[in-house]
Design a protein around this motif. Structure first.
Motif, PDB file in Angstrom:
ATOM      1  N   THR A   1       0.850  -1.182   0.000  1.00 30.52           N
ATOM      2  CA  THR A   1       0.000   0.000   0.000  1.00 30.52           C
ATOM      3  C   THR A   1       0.892   1.239   0.000  1.00 30.52           C
ATOM      4  O   THR A   1       1.981   1.229   0.574  1.00 30.52           O
ATOM      5  CB  THR A   1      -0.960  -0.010   1.213  1.00 30.52           C
ATOM      6  OG1 THR A   1      -1.780   1.139   1.166  1.00 30.52           O
ATOM      7  CG2 THR A   1      -0.243  -0.050   2.528  1.00 30.52           C
ATOM      8  N   ARG A   2       0.448   2.261  -0.656  1.00 33.81           N
ATOM      9  CA  ARG A   2       1.228   3.491  -0.818  1.00 33.81           C
ATOM     10  C   ARG A   2       1.662   4.053   0.535  1.00 33.81           C
ATOM     11  O   ARG A   2       0.889   4.072   1.496  1.00 33.81           O
ATOM     12  CB  ARG A   2       0.387   4.510  -1.575  1.00 33.81           C
ATOM     13  CG  ARG A   2       1.131   5.764  -1.928  1.00 33.81           C
ATOM     14  CD  ARG A   2       0.348   6.584  -2.951  1.00 33.81           C
ATOM     15  NE  ARG A   2       1.025   7.811  -3.232  1.00 33.81           N
ATOM     16  CZ  ARG A   2       2.107   7.930  -4.004  1.00 33.81           C
ATOM     17  NH1 ARG A   2       2.616   6.870  -4.577  1.00 33.81           N
ATOM     18  NH2 ARG A   2       2.667   9.107  -4.204  1.00 33.81           N
ATOM     19  N   VAL A   3       2.913   4.507   0.605  1.00 30.78           N
ATOM     20  CA  VAL A   3       3.401   5.175   1.803  1.00 30.78           C
ATOM     21  C   VAL A   3       2.608   6.479   1.942  1.00 30.78           C
ATOM     22  O   VAL A   3       2.524   7.257   0.991  1.00 30.78           O
ATOM     23  CB  VAL A   3       4.913   5.473   1.696  1.00 30.78           C
ATOM     24  CG1 VAL A   3       5.389   6.266   2.908  1.00 30.78           C
ATOM     25  CG2 VAL A   3       5.715   4.196   1.526  1.00 30.78           C
ATOM     26  N   PRO A   4       1.983   6.714   3.087  1.00 29.46           N
ATOM     27  CA  PRO A   4       1.174   7.923   3.253  1.00 29.46           C
ATOM     28  C   PRO A   4       1.977   9.199   2.994  1.00 29.46           C
ATOM     29  O   PRO A   4       3.140   9.313   3.392  1.00 29.46           O
ATOM     30  CB  PRO A   4       0.725   7.856   4.719  1.00 29.46           C
ATOM     31  CG  PRO A   4       0.856   6.422   5.102  1.00 29.46           C
ATOM     32  CD  PRO A   4       1.989   5.877   4.294  1.00 29.46           C
ATOM     33  N   ASP A   5       1.334  10.164   2.328  1.00 27.87           N
ATOM     34  CA  ASP A   5       1.987  11.432   2.017  1.00 27.87           C
ATOM     35  C   ASP A   5       2.475  12.136   3.275  1.00 27.87           C
ATOM     36  O   ASP A   5       3.538  12.761   3.273  1.00 27.87           O
ATOM     37  CB  ASP A   5       1.044  12.347   1.230  1.00 27.87           C
ATOM     38  CG  ASP A   5       0.810  11.840  -0.192  1.00 27.87           C
ATOM     39  OD1 ASP A   5       1.664  11.082  -0.715  1.00 27.87           O
ATOM     40  OD2 ASP A   5      -0.230  12.200  -0.776  1.00 27.87           O
ATOM     41  N   ALA A   6       1.707  12.037   4.355  1.00 24.01           N
ATOM     42  CA  ALA A   6       2.102  12.693   5.607  1.00 24.01           C
ATOM     43  C   ALA A   6       3.411  12.094   6.137  1.00 24.01           C
ATOM     44  O   ALA A   6       4.272  12.823   6.644  1.00 24.01           O
ATOM     45  CB  ALA A   6       1.000  12.560   6.650  1.00 24.01           C
TER      46      ALA A   6
END
Length: 146
Positions: free
Chosen positions: A125-130
């Motif tokens: 799953t994509r690494v969160p932008d935050a």
């Protein structure tokens, strides 16, 4: 993935370790697998420093996918060594971390490790932008001409 044994460019998270008997082999040299343990501790502490839990509320976490290690010189019993941890790159669902170990200015070991961000079902799953934003201070500068 090719270790370089140089200090990370940019700012690195730094953690120091004292070498104890339990870290060494019969010859008083740090057992090779201990560096992976030190690296994991440093990585976990870097994530804590930026306010990211090791396991998120929905079970998301980073898992190791690949590692490359390069040993230059051994650490020995009672040495004080420093692990400098930096982010080499962050893409999609993965990040590449560099752990560079030093005794003073002397390079000892470098580990480059690829981590994949996964959900509770262990699917990438994509690494969160935050989180990307909070890791930005530890992102290595690109090499000149790169």
């Amino acid at each position: 993935m090719q270790p370089t044994s140089s200090r990370p460019s940019g700012r690195a998270f730094s953690q120091t370790y004292r070498i104890y008997y339990a870290d060494t082999d019969a010859g008083g040299i740090v057992y090779h697998a201990r560096y992976l343990e030190f690296a994991e501790r440093s990585r976990a502490e870097m994530l804590r420093q930026v306010g990211h839990p090791l396991v998120g509320p929905a079970g998301e976490q980073f898992v190791a996918r690949a590692a490359a290690l390069s040993w230059q010189k051994p650490a020995r019993l009672d040495d004080l060594i420093t692990c400098e941890t930096s982010v080499m790159q962050a893409r999609g669902a993965s990040i590449r971390i560099r752990h560079a170990f030093f005794r003073g200015e002397e390079a000892l070991v470098e580990i480059q490790i690829d981590l994949v961000h996964v959900n509770s079902a262990m699917r990438p799953t994509r690494v969160p932008d935050a989180l990307r934003a909070r890791l930005a201070p530890f992102l290595e500068s690109p090499a000149p001409g790169a």
